[in-house]
Write an enzyme that holds these catalytic residues in place. Sequence first.
Site, PDB file in Angstrom:
ATOM      1  N   GLY A  65       0.839  -1.192   0.000  1.00 19.65           N
ATOM      2  CA  GLY A  65       0.000   0.000   0.000  1.00 19.65           C
ATOM      3  C   GLY A  65       0.873   1.240   0.000  1.00 19.65           C
ATOM      4  N   GLY A 117       0.594  -5.034   0.877  1.00 17.82           N
ATOM      5  CA  GLY A 117      -0.690  -4.988   0.193  1.00 17.82           C
ATOM      6  C   GLY A 117      -0.727  -5.786  -1.091  1.00 17.82           C
ATOM      7  N   GLU A 140       6.282  -5.242   7.408  1.00 19.72           N
ATOM      8  CA  GLU A 140       5.554  -4.198   8.144  1.00 19.72           C
ATOM      9  C   GLU A 140       6.143  -3.835   9.502  1.00 19.72           C
ATOM     10  OE1 GLU A 140       2.905  -5.717   5.019  1.00 19.72           O
ATOM     11  OE2 GLU A 140       4.171  -6.692   6.517  1.00 19.72           O
ATOM     12  N   ASP A 148      -0.419  -7.458   7.584  1.00 18.72           N
ATOM     13  CA  ASP A 148      -1.876  -7.345   7.510  1.00 18.72           C
ATOM     14  C   ASP A 148      -2.370  -7.857   6.157  1.00 18.72           C
ATOM     15  OD1 ASP A 148      -0.881  -5.145   6.048  1.00 18.72           O
ATOM     16  OD2 ASP A 148      -2.556  -3.856   6.610  1.00 18.72           O
TER      17      ASP A 148
END
Length: 359
Positions: A65, A117, A140, A148
């Site tokens: 992301g 992402g 992350e 995530d």
Amino acid sequence: MLEEVIFNENNGVGVITLNRPDRLNALTYPMVQKLNQYLNLWEVKEEINCVIIEGAGDRSFCAGGDVVKLRKEVLADGGPPTQLSKSFFYDEYTLNYKISNFKKPFIALINGFTMGGGVGISMHGSHVVASEKTMFAMPETAIGLFPDVGGGWLLGQLDKGIGAWLSLVGAKLKAYDLISLNLATNYVASTEIEKLKNLLITSSPDTNDKVTSVINSLSSNPKTEDSVLLAHEEIIKDAFSFDKIEDIFERCETLSKLNNEFFNTQFEELKHKSPTSLKISLKQIRVASQMSLKDELIMEYRMVQKCLKIGDFFEGVRAMLVDKDRKPNWSPSSINDVDESRVDEFFKSLDDVDLVLEN
């Protein structure tokens, strides 16, 4: 202005092209919204038999992301919680779940960087095609987050030590290991990826078995020399199979005294991550091993909102991706100062709205 993501329908095949090659095809919020919109449409459209997702350029499928842009926009709006910080992850995790339950074959061509992402919009699909250019990571913890986009669930299904190592260190894997761990379904050389895409469009397969048959016609075996696990799997499991970060650090310290060059590098990486992120990430993947993807994503949504509110996310993105001084001021700065009550905060139901996922 170029479209950030391009959608084409060709002979009954929906083709998604992530189109930010200069940003390694990192996901923005409008991209996430459009992906949800088109997948909703294509899932019920009779003329569409299957979906292919790819990244523009020859370097990256999707490197994650666009957290730099997200941080900038949230801070400009006064800091979290903002509607954007709630909606971005809500819609992104909804998209991840949608892909995992998509009623038609969903083929991800991960020919390049596939991180964060990018993992969420590929590895929950029915077919994940890696090449020699594929580089996987869930990095992350270096920016004050945790694996995530359902990544915690994917890693939670692996061997305890391997899952924790990938989660905590953000270690990189290539095609051979991804196939071995069932994170990718097939290996196709990068020179054959475009041919594969065209073959899928020409044949327009409408079942997983038919897609598998087409992909198998161009599949080969990845190089073993790209494997990290063949050489180091046992020492990784030895160090990372504990359920407490303190025990992992203690074991890593002991092993690093053996002057194993590979392991020294892993331990050095570990020591630079957010202490809070390390603790919540380990708890996450340990409990995720017993959860459904749906429940794990609901847990992730709680965690990510707390990371933005009381965690190290903004400092991590600043240090690693904005100023790039690589000197984050983590708070707390030591794992010994991250007590269980702080960790538990990240897993509590939200005051406003938890993630709701529909089958």
